[in-house]
Motif scaffolding. Structure first.
Motif, PDB file in Angstrom:
ATOM      1  N   GLU A  36       0.848  -1.190   0.000  1.00  0.00           N
ATOM      2  CA  GLU A  36       0.000   0.000   0.000  1.00  0.00           C
ATOM      3  C   GLU A  36       0.882   1.237   0.000  1.00  0.00           C
ATOM      4  OE1 GLU A  36      -3.019   0.407   2.981  1.00  0.00           O
ATOM      5  OE2 GLU A  36      -3.932  -1.502   2.427  1.00  0.00           O
ATOM      6  N   MET A  37       0.670   2.076  -0.995  1.00  0.00           N
ATOM      7  CA  MET A  37       1.476   3.290  -1.124  1.00  0.00           C
ATOM      8  C   MET A  37       0.764   4.512  -0.541  1.00  0.00           C
ATOM      9  SD  MET A  37       3.990   1.815  -2.468  1.00  0.00           S
ATOM     10  CE  MET A  37       5.067   3.169  -2.778  1.00  0.00           C
ATOM     11  N   ASP A  38      -0.554   4.583  -0.753  1.00  0.00           N
ATOM     12  CA  ASP A  38      -1.297   5.770  -0.323  1.00  0.00           C
ATOM     13  C   ASP A  38      -2.786   5.445  -0.325  1.00  0.00           C
ATOM     14  OD1 ASP A  38      -1.689   8.365   0.526  1.00  0.00           O
ATOM     15  OD2 ASP A  38      -1.056   9.308  -1.353  1.00  0.00           O
ATOM     16  N   TYR A  39      -3.579   6.340   0.267  1.00  0.00           N
ATOM     17  CA  TYR A  39      -5.025   6.215   0.286  1.00  0.00           C
ATOM     18  C   TYR A  39      -5.628   7.584  -0.004  1.00  0.00           C
ATOM     19  CZ  TYR A  39      -9.757   5.821   2.123  1.00  0.00           C
ATOM     20  OH  TYR A  39     -11.113   5.850   2.257  1.00  0.00           O
ATOM     21  N   ASP A  40      -6.621   7.627  -0.886  1.00  0.00           N
ATOM     22  CA  ASP A  40      -7.334   8.862  -1.192  1.00  0.00           C
ATOM     23  C   ASP A  40      -8.731   8.765  -0.569  1.00  0.00           C
ATOM     24  OD1 ASP A  40      -8.868  10.919  -2.261  1.00  0.00           O
ATOM     25  OD2 ASP A  40      -7.913  10.807  -4.224  1.00  0.00           O
ATOM     26  N   GLU A  84      -4.707   1.681  -8.905  1.00  0.00           N
ATOM     27  CA  GLU A  84      -5.792   2.221  -8.085  1.00  0.00           C
ATOM     28  C   GLU A  84      -6.795   1.107  -7.799  1.00  0.00           C
ATOM     29  OE1 GLU A  84      -7.569   5.677  -9.876  1.00  0.00           O
ATOM     30  OE2 GLU A  84      -5.612   6.517 -10.395  1.00  0.00           O
TER      31      GLU A  84
END
Length: 126
Positions: A36-40, A84
């Protein structure tokens, strides 16, 4: 494996427990794992790197394979484009156990090196 690649591989394996790798059961029934790199939160999307599909064999062992291909940049200073994943497609999620994280790291490390060695050198790494 030459000393430089071995040192990198050993460092990754030693730090496996600190890497943000999760496994996911998706609404279509597939089982995947990725970093997991990021969450929006505005769009409820996770950004994943190097996702793999986890397949369980009849003997209980697992096999990993690419789940989705990512675009790769030719220049070293650009990371690959993240995948994504819409969170409404996730049924269950858990942090991967260290043993599975190590399998994930080894799979992706060897996948990246595959084109760098001739067949005999690559087989010696395995």
């Amino acid at each position: 494996m030459n000393v430089e690649w071995k040192a990198i591989f050993d460092a990754l394996m030693d730090g496996a427990e600190d890497i943000n790798i999760h496994s996911y059961r998706l609404s279509d029934g597939s089982y995947i794992m990725a970093e997991e790199m990021d969450y929006d939160p505005n769009f409820d999307i996770l950004f994943l790197d190097l996702p793999v599909s986890i397949k369980q064999k009849r003997d209980g062992s697992i096999a990993l394979e690419k789940w989705m291909f990512q675009s790769e940049f030719e220049e070293e200073n650009f990371p690959s484009q993240p995948i994504e994943l819409h969170c409404n497609k996730i049924i269950a999620k858990t942090e991967a156990p260290v043993s599975l994280k190590r399998d994930y790291i080894k799979y992706n490390f060897l996948d990246k090196l595959h084109g760098s060695f001739d067949k005999d050198e690559f087989q010696s790494i395995l």
